[in-house]
Design an enzyme around this catalytic site. Structure first.
Site, PDB file in Angstrom:
ATOM      1  N   HIS A  46       0.833  -1.191   0.000  1.00 51.51           N
ATOM      2  CA  HIS A  46       0.000   0.000   0.000  1.00 51.51           C
ATOM      3  C   HIS A  46       0.872   1.247   0.000  1.00 51.51           C
ATOM      4  O   HIS A  46       1.852   1.333   0.760  1.00 51.51           O
ATOM      5  CB  HIS A  46      -0.902  -0.005   1.236  1.00 51.51           C
ATOM      6  CG  HIS A  46      -1.942   1.080   1.247  1.00 51.51           C
ATOM      7  ND1 HIS A  46      -2.754   1.366   0.175  1.00 51.51           N
ATOM      8  CD2 HIS A  46      -2.312   1.969   2.224  1.00 51.51           C
ATOM      9  CE1 HIS A  46      -3.575   2.359   0.478  1.00 51.51           C
ATOM     10  NE2 HIS A  46      -3.315   2.745   1.708  1.00 51.51           N
ATOM     11  N   ASN A  57      -3.535   8.812   4.304  1.00 54.72           N
ATOM     12  CA  ASN A  57      -4.022   7.689   3.514  1.00 54.72           C
ATOM     13  C   ASN A  57      -4.943   8.219   2.402  1.00 54.72           C
ATOM     14  O   ASN A  57      -5.196   9.426   2.322  1.00 54.72           O
ATOM     15  CB  ASN A  57      -4.778   6.709   4.417  1.00 54.72           C
ATOM     16  CG  ASN A  57      -4.780   5.295   3.869  1.00 54.72           C
ATOM     17  OD1 ASN A  57      -4.466   5.048   2.701  1.00 54.72           O
ATOM     18  ND2 ASN A  57      -5.153   4.347   4.708  1.00 54.72           N
TER      19      ASN A  57
END
Length: 369
Positions: free
Chosen positions: A297, A317
């Site tokens: 990620h 994020n």
């Protein structure tokens, strides 16, 4: 005459008592099973808040059972956190009705490569005489745009645009530092036009930086907006010269001090292992949960600090503001492993910008973030 040997029995008994007391505390804090009526009420409220994409054909009952399992995990974890066993809390995030396997398939998209080209640099190599700030938060310095959401990226699968969001956040940050202007940049241009990566099927931040270098610039989000699926590259928008970078470099690997020095100077793209259930359901406080080193990620380190003696990274994020602390996670910093928590220090990179941006076409309106 040798001294009499002390019996190990008292020590063993004390250890057994300590373990028993700890177990009793956890047991006392363990939550009761939620009643079906309460579960249904929570599930309906969650659905109303987050919704489901129309392409999701799973039955509502199946989603409810997954939601029930995740809620059990959340309640058990938070009870242990209340007993002092964890430093962070979990909650009903937008992924609360997904199994761990579904979450991994839909939300993660950094494509790690063992033979990638690293651009080595000593720019942020730590030295004994470094005088770094104890706290850095690029949000407070106006170098971070609002939290974005990759959810629409191939909505049926909710996958893999993280690499573009991570790279864009780092470029938005260095552009603000170098020019004084915070401009929201286009993830969609990277998804559509960066042929070294795979759009909504995953990519790497380094490749995104190289695309912008080769292209001469990247367009604004306002002009080339995120639509959340792979499209043909818009050649006209791709050629619009708005924000440029000169190069990119990699932070010395497996060195949190080097990463701290880099983040003290600019937002930095980092890759992490985010494929755990605790990460999926993270809600607040300093994440110190179990995670591996399988980088899957892409996110952006935008600061660091400490709270009650615990050091942390501030990480932006791309799962929207309903996940974590308004779209952010604080991750444990200065951990025992040199790779950092969840591998955050393994593969970090940042764009370099030395001069002004190209002259934008008159039709382009620089919309502040």
């Amino acid at each position: 005459m040798s001294p009499p040997q002390r019996s190990a029995a008292p020590a063993a008994a004390l250890l057994a008592l300590t373990v028993a007391l700890a177990a009793a505390c956890v047991a006392a804090a363990a939550p009761l099973e939620r009643a079906d009526e309460e579960l249904r009420r929570l599930y309906e409220a969650w659905k109303s808040k987050h919704g489901r994409p129309l392409c999701d054909v799973s039955s509502d009952r199946l989603r409810l059972e997954v939601f029930r399992d995740n809620l059990r995990y959340i309640d058990a974890h938070n009870a242990e956190a209340d007993a002092g066993l964890h430093t962070f809390r979990l909650g009903l995030t937008p992924f609360a009705d997904l199994t761990l396997e579904e979450f991994r398939a839909r939300a993660l998209g950094f494509r790690n490569s063992t033979n990638k080209r690293r651009v080595a640099s000593n720019r942020y190599l730590p030295h004994d005489d470094d005088d770094l700030a104890d706290v850095v938060d690029w949000r407070l310095r106006g170098a971070v745009t609002g939290v974005k959401n990759q959810q629409k990226c191939d909505a049926c699968r909710w996958v893999a645009g993280c690499w573009a969001f991570s790279a864009v956040a780092a470029m938005e940050g260095i552009n603000k530092i170098a020019t004084g202007d915070l401009v929201s940049l286009s993830e969609q241009e990277l998804i559509d036009c960066d042929t070294q990566d795979s759009g909504c099927n995953g990519g790497q931040m380094d490749n995104a930086f190289q695309f912008v270098i080769n292209n001469g610039s990247i367009d604004t989000e306002a002009d080339y907006p995120f639509i959340g699926t792979d499209m043909a590259c818009d050649a006209i928008r791709e050629k619009r010269k708005v924000v440029s970078i000169d190069s990119y470099e990699n932070v010395p690997a497996n060195n949190e001090k080097a990463l701290q020095k880099a983040v003290a100077n600019q937002p930095v793209s980092v890759a992490i292992d985010a494929g755990g259930l605790a990460f999926q359901l993270y809600s607040s406080s300093i994440f110190s949960g179990i995670c591996g080193l399988k980088l899957d990620h892409g996110v952006t380190a935008v600061g660091y600090g400490s709270e009650n003696g615990e050091d942390f990274w501030i990480v932006k994020n791309s799962w929207g503001p309903e996940w974590g602390e308004g779209g952010y996670i604080r991750m444990a910093r200065n951990v025992l492993l040199p790779m950092g928590k969840c591998g955050i220090a393994m593969d970090a990179s940042y764009p370099v910008k030395n001069g002004p941006n190209p002259t934008a076409e008159p039709a382009i309106k620089m919309v502040p973030a």
